[in-house]
Design a protein around this motif. Structure first.
Motif, mmCIF file in Angstrom:
data_model
loop_
_atom_site.group_PDB
_atom_site.id
_atom_site.type_symbol
_atom_site.label_atom_id
_atom_site.label_comp_id
_atom_site.label_asym_id
_atom_site.label_seq_id
_atom_site.Cartn_x
_atom_site.Cartn_y
_atom_site.Cartn_z
ATOM 1 N N GLN A 221 0.832 -1.192 0.000
ATOM 2 C CA GLN A 221 0.000 0.000 0.000
ATOM 3 C C GLN A 221 0.871 1.248 0.000
ATOM 4 O O GLN A 221 1.929 1.275 0.617
ATOM 5 C CB GLN A 221 -0.845 -0.005 1.272
ATOM 6 C CG GLN A 221 -2.266 0.374 1.065
ATOM 7 C CD GLN A 221 -3.075 0.076 2.309
ATOM 8 O OE1 GLN A 221 -2.955 -0.968 2.911
ATOM 9 N NE2 GLN A 221 -3.901 1.014 2.686
ATOM 10 N N LEU A 222 0.403 2.266 -0.679
ATOM 11 C CA LEU A 222 1.105 3.538 -0.738
ATOM 12 C C LEU A 222 0.698 4.386 0.459
ATOM 13 O O LEU A 222 -0.492 4.601 0.704
ATOM 14 C CB LEU A 222 0.760 4.264 -2.040
ATOM 15 C CG LEU A 222 1.537 5.534 -2.342
ATOM 16 C CD1 LEU A 222 3.011 5.206 -2.548
ATOM 17 C CD2 LEU A 222 0.984 6.204 -3.581
ATOM 18 N N GLY A 223 1.687 4.865 1.199
ATOM 19 C CA GLY A 223 1.408 5.701 2.359
ATOM 20 C C GLY A 223 1.178 7.149 1.955
ATOM 21 O O GLY A 223 1.475 7.563 0.831
ATOM 22 N N ALA A 224 0.690 7.938 2.870
ATOM 23 C CA ALA A 224 0.436 9.359 2.613
ATOM 24 C C ALA A 224 1.728 10.113 2.326
ATOM 25 O O ALA A 224 1.716 11.142 1.661
ATOM 26 C CB ALA A 224 -0.284 9.985 3.811
ATOM 27 N N ASP A 225 2.860 9.575 2.799
ATOM 28 C CA ASP A 225 4.157 10.210 2.575
ATOM 29 C C ASP A 225 4.782 9.834 1.233
ATOM 30 O O ASP A 225 5.901 10.241 0.929
ATOM 31 C CB ASP A 225 5.116 9.862 3.714
ATOM 32 C CG ASP A 225 5.284 8.356 3.903
ATOM 33 O OD1 ASP A 225 4.626 7.570 3.179
ATOM 34 O OD2 ASP A 225 6.074 7.965 4.780
ATOM 35 N N GLY A 226 4.078 9.040 0.423
ATOM 36 C CA GLY A 226 4.584 8.653 -0.892
ATOM 37 C C GLY A 226 5.481 7.431 -0.876
ATOM 38 O O GLY A 226 6.039 7.056 -1.901
ATOM 39 N N VAL A 227 5.626 6.788 0.278
ATOM 40 C CA VAL A 227 6.445 5.589 0.399
ATOM 41 C C VAL A 227 5.532 4.370 0.294
ATOM 42 O O VAL A 227 4.508 4.286 0.963
ATOM 43 C CB VAL A 227 7.225 5.568 1.736
ATOM 44 C CG1 VAL A 227 7.982 4.263 1.903
ATOM 45 C CG2 VAL A 227 8.161 6.752 1.815
ATOM 46 N N PHE A 228 5.911 3.421 -0.562
ATOM 47 C CA PHE A 228 5.151 2.189 -0.736
ATOM 48 C C PHE A 228 5.582 1.208 0.347
ATOM 49 O O PHE A 228 6.752 0.872 0.462
ATOM 50 C CB PHE A 228 5.419 1.609 -2.127
ATOM 51 C CG PHE A 228 4.553 0.442 -2.468
ATOM 52 C CD1 PHE A 228 3.254 0.626 -2.921
ATOM 53 C CD2 PHE A 228 5.033 -0.851 -2.357
ATOM 54 C CE1 PHE A 228 2.453 -0.455 -3.241
ATOM 55 C CE2 PHE A 228 4.239 -1.934 -2.679
ATOM 56 C CZ PHE A 228 2.949 -1.737 -3.122
ATOM 57 N N ARG A 229 4.647 0.756 1.164
ATOM 58 C CA ARG A 229 4.929 -0.198 2.229
ATOM 59 C C ARG A 229 4.531 -1.587 1.750
ATOM 60 O O ARG A 229 3.349 -1.904 1.698
ATOM 61 C CB ARG A 229 4.197 0.200 3.498
ATOM 62 C CG ARG A 229 4.846 1.407 4.143
ATOM 63 C CD ARG A 229 4.002 2.070 5.197
ATOM 64 N NE ARG A 229 4.653 3.225 5.789
ATOM 65 C CZ ARG A 229 4.797 4.397 5.183
ATOM 66 N NH1 ARG A 229 4.372 4.569 3.957
ATOM 67 N NH2 ARG A 229 5.402 5.404 5.793
ATOM 68 N N ALA A 230 5.538 -2.376 1.414
ATOM 69 C CA ALA A 230 5.306 -3.699 0.845
ATOM 70 C C ALA A 230 5.103 -4.726 1.942
ATOM 71 O O ALA A 230 5.782 -4.698 2.968
ATOM 72 C CB ALA A 230 6.480 -4.104 -0.039
ATOM 73 N N ASP A 231 4.168 -5.624 1.724
ATOM 74 C CA ASP A 231 4.016 -6.761 2.625
ATOM 75 C C ASP A 231 4.488 -8.049 1.948
ATOM 76 O O ASP A 231 4.546 -9.092 2.572
ATOM 77 C CB ASP A 231 2.583 -6.898 3.126
ATOM 78 C CG ASP A 231 1.554 -6.901 2.016
ATOM 79 O OD1 ASP A 231 1.795 -7.523 0.961
ATOM 80 O OD2 ASP A 231 0.498 -6.282 2.198
ATOM 81 N N GLN A 232 4.825 -7.955 0.663
ATOM 82 C CA GLN A 232 5.365 -9.094 -0.070
ATOM 83 C C GLN A 232 6.228 -8.573 -1.210
ATOM 84 O O GLN A 232 5.871 -7.603 -1.880
ATOM 85 C CB GLN A 232 4.231 -9.969 -0.622
ATOM 86 C CG GLN A 232 4.697 -11.235 -1.271
ATOM 87 C CD GLN A 232 3.520 -12.084 -1.737
ATOM 88 O OE1 GLN A 232 2.399 -11.590 -1.884
ATOM 89 N NE2 GLN A 232 3.762 -13.344 -1.968
ATOM 90 N N VAL A 233 7.379 -9.211 -1.429
ATOM 91 C CA VAL A 233 8.282 -8.848 -2.521
ATOM 92 C C VAL A 233 8.553 -10.101 -3.336
ATOM 93 O O VAL A 233 8.948 -11.132 -2.795
ATOM 94 C CB VAL A 233 9.613 -8.262 -1.983
ATOM 95 C CG1 VAL A 233 10.589 -8.010 -3.123
ATOM 96 C CG2 VAL A 233 9.364 -6.982 -1.216
ATOM 97 N N LEU A 234 8.323 -9.999 -4.639
ATOM 98 C CA LEU A 234 8.565 -11.118 -5.551
ATOM 99 C C LEU A 234 9.643 -10.713 -6.541
ATOM 100 O O LEU A 234 9.587 -9.625 -7.117
ATOM 101 C CB LEU A 234 7.278 -11.471 -6.306
ATOM 102 C CG LEU A 234 6.052 -11.778 -5.453
ATOM 103 C CD1 LEU A 234 4.816 -11.889 -6.326
ATOM 104 C CD2 LEU A 234 6.262 -13.053 -4.676
#
Length: 154
Positions: A107-120
């Motif tokens: 999900q993209l945070g309000a600060d513009g940083v994408f917070r990944a819960d999975q990386v492929l």
């Protein structure tokens, strides 16, 4: 109640039940839908805020930063035009490295940083997910002379 009136009530209840079941099915389908966006699309505001999606591209060179003593990592995902910062906590795939294709879920945070819960990460040297390949080709075409994007077997 007459026989005709009973039939109408039964048909009405049946239609309400079918409509309710269809509404529940569509709601469940919408909640499980994951859209794919490139960094250029995210930067342009096309990605939904506060809703999970997939972000794909290449891991930008010299962007991987690991926090000593933890599983926290920061890196940039780029499509050649734009880069989006990504944070992830967990074990990264063995094939994860700079310059390689990657698809992240989060999900993209309000600060513009994408917070990944999975990386492929891609599984061999020639494979690139179709969405990533297409996004890179589109960004290269809009930027002028393009480089060849390799794609291989799925």
């Amino acid at each position: 109640m007459t026989r005709r009136r009973k039939r109408l009530v039964l048909i009405g209840l049946l239609m309400v039940g079918v409509a309710a079941a269809a509404m529940l099915a569509l709601t469940a389908f919408q909640q499980n839908l994951l859209y794919f966006f490139s960094p250029s699309q995210v930067a342009a505001g096309e990605a939904p805020p506060d809703y999970p999606f997939r972000l794909g591209g290449l891991v930008a060179t010299h962007s991987v930063e690991r926090v000593p003593g933890s599983l926290d990592v920061r890196f940039q995902v780029t499509d050649g035009n734009r880069s989006i910062p990504v944070t992830y906590t967990g074990v990264l795939p063995d094939l994860f490295r700079e310059g390689q294709g990657v698809v992240t879920h989060g999900q993209l945070g309000a600060d513009g940083v994408f917070r990944a819960d999975q990386v492929l990460a891609k599984h061999d040297e020639e494979y690139m997910p179709p969405e990533v390949k297409k996004a890179l080709q589109v960004s290269d075409n809009s930027a002028g002379p393009s480089r060849e994007v390799s794609g291989g077997k799925p």
